[in-house]
Design an enzyme around this catalytic site. Structure first.
Site, PDB file in Angstrom:
ATOM      1  N   HIS A  50      -6.858 -11.263  -0.870  1.00 50.08           N
ATOM      2  CA  HIS A  50      -6.233 -10.814   0.386  1.00 50.08           C
ATOM      3  C   HIS A  50      -7.016 -11.384   1.569  1.00 50.08           C
ATOM      4  O   HIS A  50      -8.041 -10.842   1.969  1.00 50.08           O
ATOM      5  CB  HIS A  50      -6.218  -9.285   0.431  1.00 50.08           C
ATOM      6  N   TYR A  67      -7.918  -7.976   7.717  1.00 50.76           N
ATOM      7  CA  TYR A  67      -8.953  -7.367   6.889  1.00 50.76           C
ATOM      8  C   TYR A  67     -10.175  -8.290   6.804  1.00 50.76           C
ATOM      9  O   TYR A  67     -10.229  -9.322   7.463  1.00 50.76           O
ATOM     10  CB  TYR A  67      -8.376  -7.006   5.519  1.00 50.76           C
ATOM     11  N   ASN A  74      -3.552  -5.065  12.662  1.00 50.98           N
ATOM     12  CA  ASN A  74      -4.928  -4.562  12.759  1.00 50.98           C
ATOM     13  C   ASN A  74      -5.764  -5.322  13.784  1.00 50.98           C
ATOM     14  O   ASN A  74      -6.940  -5.604  13.576  1.00 50.98           O
ATOM     15  CB  ASN A  74      -5.601  -4.594  11.379  1.00 50.98           C
ATOM     16  N   THR A  95       0.848  -1.193   0.000  1.00 50.75           N
ATOM     17  CA  THR A  95       0.000   0.000   0.000  1.00 50.75           C
ATOM     18  C   THR A  95       0.879   1.237   0.000  1.00 50.75           C
ATOM     19  O   THR A  95       1.731   1.410   0.866  1.00 50.75           O
ATOM     20  CB  THR A  95      -0.914  -0.010   1.237  1.00 50.75           C
ATOM     21  N   ASN A 119      -3.783 -10.147   7.349  1.00 45.42           N
ATOM     22  CA  ASN A 119      -3.549  -8.834   7.977  1.00 45.42           C
ATOM     23  C   ASN A 119      -4.762  -8.201   8.638  1.00 45.42           C
ATOM     24  O   ASN A 119      -4.851  -6.976   8.754  1.00 45.42           O
ATOM     25  CB  ASN A 119      -2.944  -7.855   6.959  1.00 45.42           C
TER      26      ASN A 119
END
Length: 375
Positions: free
Chosen positions: A181, A186, A241, A27, A184
């Site tokens: 994805h 998400y 996260n 990112t 992480n």
């Protein structure tokens, strides 16, 4: 120090890689605003890092307008975004590179300032991210994470449909494949993990139920691309996260075993020692190795990522733990990273302050090695 195994060919799906140095999805928050479409600067950045037969995994790109939580990240849900990505892909292909797009929905890792109408971010359950983590807002400020809204069961089909359409959009943009994805912290990992998924419907409770959404999304991408051009990224022992499963092995063993028969292009593991490394320098000690733990049950191509040096990458492949290694932070500051590793050239250190947002500085202005050589 030419790393003969790292620089040997590898078949990934239908593609013959010339070497095993991949670029990890990173990112960078430099898309156009408010369209979130890639722009010529992004095409320059990826083209700089493309090599003949080298694999680039483009940065995570939200599949729908409710699925992002950082300013300036490129999307893949609008025609304008598809057009922007097409220029990126064309620039990489002109250099002989191979490029996959990572498909993303951040779920609760967002803020109402990003959401249409200022709505709350969505998640599997109304479980907020810990106060020790901070959200970014649309204008780049820092705020507390809000309590997300739990998705209704009948909304989940729409999430799968958005990933399917994004896969179609990536195909239209000319990409060579897509990566789902599932890492992480998400949305897809939020559904996987019991801390963030407290549902009682068919998407919650048992490991089989919690894995359902990820597998439905993977199947949707396969219907568009064929399995051999779809990869999946996982972070079994990650803590990014506010993620983390109390006992990851049963959950991720189930997931890897479910993915195994599908014939995917690859499975991409983030090593836990680098979980959350985008935001700060971390190197967790005494943590398990995802590639070592799951290699015995994954027969396909395995890509490992997270804090590797050239020596560590060569050893991981030589020991049979991985087939390729994705590099992140040092690929930012070394656009010619494969060549530098192959020839033992020194590496340019990265500047963390320029990772996110901005223009050319810390993005397209890092030199290749020849430019550093004295006249």
């Amino acid at each position: 120090m030419n790393f003969p195994i790292l620089f040997s060919p590898l078949k990934v799906g239908p593609y013959q890689l010339a070497h095993r140095v991949a670029m990890a999805p990173l990112t960078r928050m430099r898309a156009a605003r408010p369209s979130l479409a890639p722009r010529p600067l992004n095409a320059d950045y990826y083209a700089q890092r493309a090599t003949p037969g080298g694999l680039l995994i483009a940065e995570a790109s939200p599949v729908m307008a409710t699925g992002f939580g950082n300013p300036g990240v490129p999307g893949i849900w609008s025609e304008q975004q598809v057009e922007g990505w097409r220029k990126v892909v064309d620039a990489v292909h002109a250099k002989g590179g191979i490029i996959f797009l990572q498909l993303w929905h951040v779920g609760r890792v967002s803020h109402s300032s990003f959401q249409p109408g200022g709505a709350l971010p969505v998640a599997p359950s109304a479980v907020a991210i810990s106060s020790e983590f901070k959200a970014m807002t649309w204008d780049g400020k820092v705020a507390a994470y809000e309590m997300p809204r739990a998705l209704e069961t009948d909304e989940i089909a729409g999430i799968v449909a958005a990933f399917r359409q994004a896969a179609k959009n990536a195909l239209a943009a000319g990409f060579d494949g897509v990566e789902i994805h599932g890492a992480n912290g998400y949305l897809l990992e939020q559904f996987l993990q019991s801390r963030s998924n407290q549902r009682t419907d068919r998407y919650g409770g048992s490991i089989e139920n919690r894995a359902r959404l990820l597998l439905e999304v993977v199947q949707a991408a396969i219907e568009v691309w064929g399995a051999s051009r779809v990869g999946v990224r996982l972070s079994p022992y990650g803590v990014a996260n506010d993620s983390g499963e109390p006992d990851p092995m049963p959950l991720y063993t189930h997931v890897v075993n479910a993915l195994g028969p599908l014939g995917l292009a690859y499975l991409h593991f983030i090593e836990p020692r680098s979980s959350g490394a985008g935001r700060a320098e971390v190197n967790w000690q005494n943590v398990p190795s995802a590639m070592v733990l799951f290699r015995p049950i994954w027969q396909g191509v395995l890509i490992a990522a997270g804090g590797f040096s050239g020596e560590a990458a060569e050893a991981a492949i030589a020991d049979g733990h991985a087939d390729a290694v994705a590099f992140g932070r040092i690929f930012i500051s070394n656009p010619d990273l494969p060549r530098r590793l192959q020839h033992g050239f020194p590496l340019t250190p990265y500047n963390r302050a320029t990772f996110y947002g901005g223009e050319e500085a810390g993005y397209t202005d890092y030199p290749v090695y020849d430019e550093l050589a004295p006249a």
